[in-house]
Scaffold this active site. Structure first.
Site, PDB file in Angstrom:
ATOM      1  N   GLY A   1       0.774  -1.238   0.000  1.00  0.00           N
ATOM      2  CA  GLY A   1       0.000   0.000   0.000  1.00  0.00           C
ATOM      3  C   GLY A   1       0.800   1.280   0.000  1.00  0.00           C
ATOM      4  O   GLY A   1       0.252   2.340   0.306  1.00  0.00           O
ATOM      5  N   GLY A   2       2.080   1.233  -0.332  1.00  0.00           N
ATOM      6  CA  GLY A   2       2.869   2.453  -0.367  1.00  0.00           C
ATOM      7  C   GLY A   2       2.479   3.359  -1.520  1.00  0.00           C
ATOM      8  O   GLY A   2       1.845   2.926  -2.489  1.00  0.00           O
TER       9      GLY A   2
ATOM     10  N   ARG B   1       7.441   5.782  -9.307  1.00  0.00           N
ATOM     11  CA  ARG B   1       6.479   5.737  -8.209  1.00  0.00           C
ATOM     12  C   ARG B   1       5.862   7.114  -7.962  1.00  0.00           C
ATOM     13  O   ARG B   1       4.668   7.220  -7.678  1.00  0.00           O
ATOM     14  CB  ARG B   1       7.169   5.231  -6.933  1.00  0.00           C
ATOM     15  CG  ARG B   1       7.640   3.787  -6.984  1.00  0.00           C
ATOM     16  CD  ARG B   1       6.551   2.798  -6.702  1.00  0.00           C
ATOM     17  NE  ARG B   1       5.981   2.904  -5.393  1.00  0.00           N
ATOM     18  CZ  ARG B   1       5.907   1.911  -4.504  1.00  0.00           C
ATOM     19  NH1 ARG B   1       6.414   0.728  -4.800  1.00  0.00           N
ATOM     20  NH2 ARG B   1       5.309   2.078  -3.335  1.00  0.00           N
TER      21      ARG B   1
ATOM     22  N   HIS C   1      11.353  -4.817   3.957  1.00  0.00           N
ATOM     23  CA  HIS C   1       9.922  -5.081   3.806  1.00  0.00           C
ATOM     24  C   HIS C   1       9.582  -5.682   2.447  1.00  0.00           C
ATOM     25  O   HIS C   1       8.574  -6.363   2.312  1.00  0.00           O
ATOM     26  CB  HIS C   1       9.167  -3.764   4.007  1.00  0.00           C
ATOM     27  CG  HIS C   1       7.694  -3.906   4.184  1.00  0.00           C
ATOM     28  ND1 HIS C   1       7.122  -4.719   5.137  1.00  0.00           N
ATOM     29  CD2 HIS C   1       6.645  -3.316   3.529  1.00  0.00           C
ATOM     30  CE1 HIS C   1       5.807  -4.633   5.068  1.00  0.00           C
ATOM     31  NE2 HIS C   1       5.493  -3.797   4.102  1.00  0.00           N
ATOM     32  N   TRP C   2      10.406  -5.422   1.451  1.00  0.00           N
ATOM     33  CA  TRP C   2      10.137  -5.906   0.093  1.00  0.00           C
ATOM     34  C   TRP C   2      10.829  -7.243  -0.151  1.00  0.00           C
ATOM     35  O   TRP C   2      11.765  -7.353  -0.935  1.00  0.00           O
ATOM     36  CB  TRP C   2      10.607  -4.884  -0.934  1.00  0.00           C
ATOM     37  CG  TRP C   2       9.752  -3.672  -1.069  1.00  0.00           C
ATOM     38  CD1 TRP C   2       8.551  -3.410  -0.473  1.00  0.00           C
ATOM     39  CD2 TRP C   2      10.041  -2.531  -1.879  1.00  0.00           C
ATOM     40  NE1 TRP C   2       8.069  -2.191  -0.851  1.00  0.00           N
ATOM     41  CE2 TRP C   2       8.965  -1.624  -1.714  1.00  0.00           C
ATOM     42  CE3 TRP C   2      11.096  -2.185  -2.725  1.00  0.00           C
ATOM     43  CZ2 TRP C   2       8.920  -0.399  -2.374  1.00  0.00           C
ATOM     44  CZ3 TRP C   2      11.055  -0.963  -3.372  1.00  0.00           C
ATOM     45  CH2 TRP C   2       9.981  -0.085  -3.206  1.00  0.00           C
TER      46      TRP C   2
END
Length: 291
Positions: free
Chosen positions: A45-46, A192, A269-270
């Site tokens: 959800g970034g 992004r 996190h990835w």
């Protein structure tokens, strides 16, 4: 699109319209058509997140074994972006149920990272007959920090971007996502930021955040419900995760009846990006594609 053809954004791009309190357009990528087992991928959800970018190192490999559907969650990528909705994971799970119905899918394994992991779990809890095995990477809604401070560094950076959506704040957020900072290239930040900075995306990001403080916020507290999951669940964590820290995995590991936990060192996190080769092999084996 068969598993042997070259996969591009354009060649795999699909749209479907589902009903969640009105028409909702979902965008997804389809690959590995012709393989027996369907697998659904759900991104995080970034700001600027989307299925193609989040799973760029996974789709082609998984499509050699599975029929892959990588879905842009509502409010992200090329899916519709609403200014108001209920608790996000339940809202996204309802949209996913509509996609399943439209595509005639039965019981399907789900792979989700972060916010997408929360959606996968919410879907499995709300529609247990439709959810197969779960692969969850640093999932939201299950992570309960036992030692790490809350809010975490990643959540703070996300909030800062929501208040001041600058390229600099986005880059700072992205750098928290990984252990290897070399992965955060100027090209990735530009890509992004282009997705995250549109008025529609900013509105959707704020709606997502607001939904976790709404009247139905408890739908996102899935750690209280996951004892009901009956399928095998693979929890995957990066040891250096600064969004949902590793200690947050312990309650889920204790509570989910058929859970197992795999931890990657020197990984944030990835997981599916930083340890893509190991992640792909682990996921294929867990979902049965390695046999």
């Amino acid at each position: 699109m068969t598993a042997t053809e070259e996969l591009t954004f354009e060649s795999t791009s699909r749209f479907a319209e589902v009903d969640v309190d009105g028409p909702l357009k979902l965008h997804y990528h389809e690959a590995g058509v012709g393989n027996d087992q369907t697998v659904v991928l759900l991104h995080g959800g970034g700001p600027g997140a989307a299925s193609w970018t989040n799973f760029s190192r996974n789709i082609a490999v998984l499509a050699r074994h599975f029929h892959v559907l990588a879905v842009d969650q509502p409010g992200y990528g090329h899916s519709d972006k609403r200014a108001e909705h209920g608790q996000f994971n339940r809202y996204a799970a309802m949209a996913l149920k509509g996609l399943f119905d439209q595509l005639g899918l039965g019981r399907v394994p789900l792979v989700g990272n972060s916010l997408g992991g929360g959606t996968a779990v919410r879907f499995a809890l709300d529609y247990p007959a439709r959810a197969g095995r779960l692969v969850l990477m640093g999932p939201g809604g299950l992570s309960i920090n036992l030692f790490a401070p809350d809010p975490t560094e990643g959540v703070k950076r996300l909030s800062k971007f929501s208040v001041a959506p600058t390229r600099e704040n986005l880059e700072a957020f992205l750098r928290v996502m990984v252990y290897d900072k070399n992965l955060i290239t100027p090209e990735l930040v530009d890509q992004r930021f282009a997705l995250a900075s549109t008025p529609e995306s900013l509105t959707a990001t704020r709606a997502m955040g607001k939904s976790f403080a709404g009247a139905d916020f408890e739908a996102g507290m899935m750690w209280r419900e996951v004892y009901r999951l009956r399928q095998p669940v693979l929890l995957i964590w990066g040891r250096e995760d600064r969004v949902n820290p590793l200690d947050g995995a312990l309650v889920a590991l204790k509570t989910i009846p058929r859970a197992q936990l795999h931890v990657f060192g020197q990984c944030g996190h990835w997981v599916q990006v930083e340890k893509f080769d190991e992640f792909n092999k682990l996921t294929i084996e867990f979902l049965g594609g390695g046999r």
